[in-house]
Design a protein around this motif. Structure first.
Motif, mmCIF file in Angstrom:
data_model
loop_
_atom_site.group_PDB
_atom_site.id
_atom_site.type_symbol
_atom_site.label_atom_id
_atom_site.label_comp_id
_atom_site.label_asym_id
_atom_site.label_seq_id
_atom_site.Cartn_x
_atom_site.Cartn_y
_atom_site.Cartn_z
ATOM 1 N N GLN A 207 6.617 9.221 6.029
ATOM 2 C CA GLN A 207 5.853 8.909 7.234
ATOM 3 C C GLN A 207 4.402 8.689 6.816
ATOM 4 N N PHE A 208 3.898 7.463 6.939
ATOM 5 C CA PHE A 208 2.566 7.139 6.433
ATOM 6 C C PHE A 208 1.494 7.247 7.518
ATOM 7 N N ASP A 209 1.645 6.488 8.610
ATOM 8 C CA ASP A 209 0.645 6.471 9.690
ATOM 9 C C ASP A 209 -0.756 6.210 9.156
ATOM 10 N N GLU A 210 -0.892 5.141 8.376
ATOM 11 C CA GLU A 210 -2.175 4.748 7.803
ATOM 12 C C GLU A 210 -2.571 3.365 8.306
ATOM 13 N N ASN A 211 -3.883 3.159 8.441
ATOM 14 C CA ASN A 211 -4.424 1.905 8.967
ATOM 15 C C ASN A 211 -5.174 1.146 7.880
ATOM 16 N N PHE A 212 -5.014 -0.186 7.883
ATOM 17 C CA PHE A 212 -5.651 -1.044 6.890
ATOM 18 C C PHE A 212 -6.274 -2.242 7.599
ATOM 19 N N VAL A 213 -7.345 -2.781 7.020
ATOM 20 C CA VAL A 213 -8.078 -3.890 7.628
ATOM 21 C C VAL A 213 -8.222 -5.020 6.612
ATOM 22 N N PHE A 214 -7.864 -6.246 7.046
ATOM 23 C CA PHE A 214 -8.074 -7.457 6.251
ATOM 24 C C PHE A 214 -9.043 -8.357 7.005
ATOM 25 N N GLN A 215 -10.024 -8.886 6.291
ATOM 26 C CA GLN A 215 -10.967 -9.821 6.887
ATOM 27 C C GLN A 215 -10.424 -11.231 6.709
ATOM 28 N N VAL A 216 -10.145 -11.913 7.822
ATOM 29 C CA VAL A 216 -9.579 -13.257 7.758
ATOM 30 C C VAL A 216 -10.004 -14.027 8.995
ATOM 31 N N SER A 217 -10.406 -15.289 8.825
ATOM 32 C CA SER A 217 -10.861 -16.099 9.948
ATOM 33 C C SER A 217 -9.682 -16.482 10.835
ATOM 34 N N SER A 218 -9.993 -16.759 12.096
ATOM 35 C CA SER A 218 -8.933 -17.117 13.043
ATOM 36 C C SER A 218 -8.287 -18.449 12.674
ATOM 37 N N LYS A 219 -9.030 -19.348 12.026
ATOM 38 C CA LYS A 219 -8.475 -20.638 11.622
ATOM 39 C C LYS A 219 -7.432 -20.482 10.522
ATOM 40 N N MET A 220 -7.630 -19.501 9.651
ATOM 41 C CA MET A 220 -6.715 -19.310 8.525
ATOM 42 C C MET A 220 -5.617 -18.288 8.808
ATOM 43 N N LEU A 221 -5.737 -17.571 9.926
ATOM 44 C CA LEU A 221 -4.840 -16.443 10.177
ATOM 45 C C LEU A 221 -3.369 -16.850 10.169
ATOM 46 N N LEU A 222 -3.029 -17.917 10.887
ATOM 47 C CA LEU A 222 -1.623 -18.294 11.046
ATOM 48 C C LEU A 222 -1.027 -18.898 9.778
ATOM 49 N N GLN A 223 -1.860 -19.144 8.759
ATOM 50 C CA GLN A 223 -1.337 -19.639 7.492
ATOM 51 C C GLN A 223 -1.181 -18.514 6.471
ATOM 52 N N ARG A 224 -1.472 -17.293 6.890
ATOM 53 C CA ARG A 224 -1.364 -16.147 5.986
ATOM 54 C C ARG A 224 -0.025 -15.442 6.164
ATOM 55 N N THR A 225 0.335 -14.665 5.157
ATOM 56 C CA THR A 225 1.598 -13.921 5.142
ATOM 57 C C THR A 225 1.347 -12.505 4.631
ATOM 58 N N LEU A 226 1.855 -11.529 5.345
ATOM 59 C CA LEU A 226 1.769 -10.139 4.887
ATOM 60 C C LEU A 226 2.914 -9.845 3.926
ATOM 61 N N LYS A 227 2.584 -9.129 2.863
ATOM 62 C CA LYS A 227 3.589 -8.744 1.871
ATOM 63 C C LYS A 227 3.462 -7.253 1.602
ATOM 64 N N PHE A 228 4.546 -6.522 1.815
ATOM 65 C CA PHE A 228 4.595 -5.080 1.566
ATOM 66 C C PHE A 228 5.481 -4.823 0.353
ATOM 67 N N LEU A 229 4.953 -4.137 -0.641
ATOM 68 C CA LEU A 229 5.729 -3.740 -1.812
ATOM 69 C C LEU A 229 5.845 -2.213 -1.811
ATOM 70 N N VAL A 230 7.076 -1.713 -1.813
ATOM 71 C CA VAL A 230 7.317 -0.267 -1.785
ATOM 72 C C VAL A 230 7.685 0.189 -3.199
ATOM 73 N N TYR A 231 6.901 1.126 -3.730
ATOM 74 C CA TYR A 231 7.086 1.618 -5.100
ATOM 75 C C TYR A 231 7.484 3.094 -5.094
ATOM 76 N N HIS A 232 8.097 3.490 -6.200
ATOM 77 C CA HIS A 232 8.396 4.897 -6.471
ATOM 78 C C HIS A 232 7.685 5.306 -7.760
ATOM 79 N N VAL A 233 7.043 6.479 -7.732
ATOM 80 C CA VAL A 233 6.348 7.002 -8.907
ATOM 81 C C VAL A 233 7.213 8.096 -9.527
ATOM 82 N N ASP A 234 7.598 7.904 -10.798
ATOM 83 C CA ASP A 234 8.429 8.915 -11.451
ATOM 84 C C ASP A 234 7.556 9.995 -12.103
ATOM 85 N N LYS A 235 8.178 10.926 -12.803
ATOM 86 C CA LYS A 235 7.452 12.046 -13.409
ATOM 87 C C LYS A 235 6.526 11.610 -14.529
ATOM 88 N N GLN A 236 6.803 10.477 -15.125
ATOM 89 C CA GLN A 236 5.943 9.942 -16.192
ATOM 90 C C GLN A 236 4.859 9.020 -15.635
#
Length: 417
Positions: A207-236
């Motif tokens: 459960q993250f419940d974290e907020n993030f902000v990207f600065q992007v103009s309204s003209k370019m907004l609809l040409q952008r794509t959000l990408k989420f990468l989920v990682y796991h950190v091992d003991k090393q």
């Protein structure tokens, strides 16, 4: 004689007085009857014996059990409303039945539903009619699912800020027994910078419940794509990619008053290096009942853009062929020159089932330039044995063998015209 006249006058006066009293009494009786008159109801309410109601309810419950239907719940009248039977008239007015408000119904067997003293059952209701739609996003996970991610987005027009809230991830499938996940968030096509969440220790359902902000103009907004990468950190302290979510913004109505809460299933990233001219990913589906062929153009990667002139846009043209004869074509929106465009656009073509042995689909990735001819960046054809081999033939055959199901695959682009 005077005495006789006086007697006759008294008799006549008495008669007139009696007639006057009689007329007055008749008028008062008519007025009284008019005040207490009533309209006859079209569908009068029938009073029902409480014992008969309980008997009918018991019989209906036995019948419901035998037919495996949902059990109905008794509808209970509180004591303060006993004896009040309400009915609708044709003129949409309501009148109260002239039953005695102090009449107590015959006693009947009590049920566990009774919480009001003196309450009695007058009928039943079906609880299935009052159920809220169940949110199955927390429970329904398809076979092969590697995790599900929830997030929300909204856009502040005045400050030109894209607000992304990372909510949670569920049902992660880590390479080891324990899992310590975190998430990187990109706003494509910029893949050099990203925002990162905190790491959650030893959980498959962070459960993250974290907020993030990207600065992007309204003209370019609809040409952008959000990408989420989920990682796991091992003991090393090594990072292992568990899955990704690609979410184009072009089809979303993003405003400050419209906060979208979205969930998407994680996908495995294609770790193979792109082919010489790049790759394209799309889904195929055929509905044999409607005779409809559906193509979902998802994304491309590793495209070799022409750098000689400024790129106006990169788009995909989908063409339906039959016996190598052109039937119809459709195009995606043009995205500003990026080697890894994300489209997520769906197209449908009419195709009879008897034509699937002679039909084929051609997907061409094209780059348009200002004042110059459109350039072909790559092309792939999928279809039956008559036209294709290898992965392209396998994709077509799998689509036919799984009607109404979207079959998704990556394909290498070639440069043949």
């Amino acid at each position: 004689t005077e005495q006789a006249v006086a007697v006759a006058g008294g008799i006549i006066g008495g008669i007139l007085l009696l007639v006057l009293l009689g007329i007055t009494a008749y008028l008062l009786w008519k007025k009284f009857c008019h005040l207490y008159s009533y309209e006859k109801l079209i569908n009068p309410v029938k009073t029902t014996n409480a014992n008969a109601i309980f008997q009918e309810q018991a019989n209906s419950e036995i019948q419901l059990k035998s037919t495996s239907r949902s059990r109905s719940v008794p509808f209970i009248i509180p004591p303060t409303l006993h004896g009040r039977d309400w009915s609708h008239l044709t003129n949409e007015q309501q009148v109260q039945d002239n039953s005695d408000p102090y009449m107590i119904p015959e006693s009947g067997p009590r049920s566990s539903f009774h919480s009001l003293a003196g309450a009695y059952v007058v009928g039943t209701i079906n609880p299935d009619l009052y159920k809220f739609p169940e949110d199955k996003s927390e429970t329904d996970f398809p076979d092969g699912n590697i995790g599900r991610l929830w997030f929300s987005i909204e856009y502040e027009q005045e400050s030109e800020r894209l607000l992304v809230s990372l909510i949670k991830v569920r049902k992660l499938q880590p390479p080891a027994d324990s899992c310590s996940p975190f998430v990187k968030i990109y706003l494509l096509p910029d893949e050099r910078s990203y925002l990162q969440s905190k790491t959650k220790r030893k959980t498959l359902n962070p459960q993250f419940d974290e907020n993030f902000v990207f600065q992007v103009s309204s003209k370019m907004l609809l040409q952008r794509t959000l990408k989420f990468l989920v990682y796991h950190v091992d003991k090393q302290k090594k990072h292992h990619l568990l899955g990704q979510v690609i979410f184009p913004l072009k089809n979303e109505a993003l405003t400050e008053d419209n906060k979208l809460v979205i969930w998407r299933d994680l996908e495995k990233e294609n770790l193979e290096p792109p082919s010489e001219y790049g790759d394209i990913q799309f889904s195929l589906s055929y509905n044999d009942y409607l005779g409809r062929l559906t193509v979902v153009v998802l994304r491309a990667r590793g495209l070799k853009l022409q750098e000689e002139s400024p790129a106006v846009g990169v788009y995909v043209k989908v063409s339906l062929m039959n016996h190598n004869k052109f039937i119809k074509s459709k195009k995606t929106a043009a995205l500003l020159g990026t080697p890894n465009p994300v489209y997520n656009e769906t197209f449908s073509f009419k195709a009879d089932q008897t034509e699937l042995d002679t039909a084929s689909l051609s997907l061409s990735v094209l780059q348009s330039n200002k004042g110059e001819k459109t350039l072909l960046l790559g092309r792939v054809v999928v279809g039956p044995f008559m036209y294709t081999r290898g992965k392209e033939l396998e994709h077509w055959n799998e689509m036919i063998s799984k009607p109404k199901e979207l079959v998704k695959r990556w394909h290498a682009l070639c440069h043949s015209t």
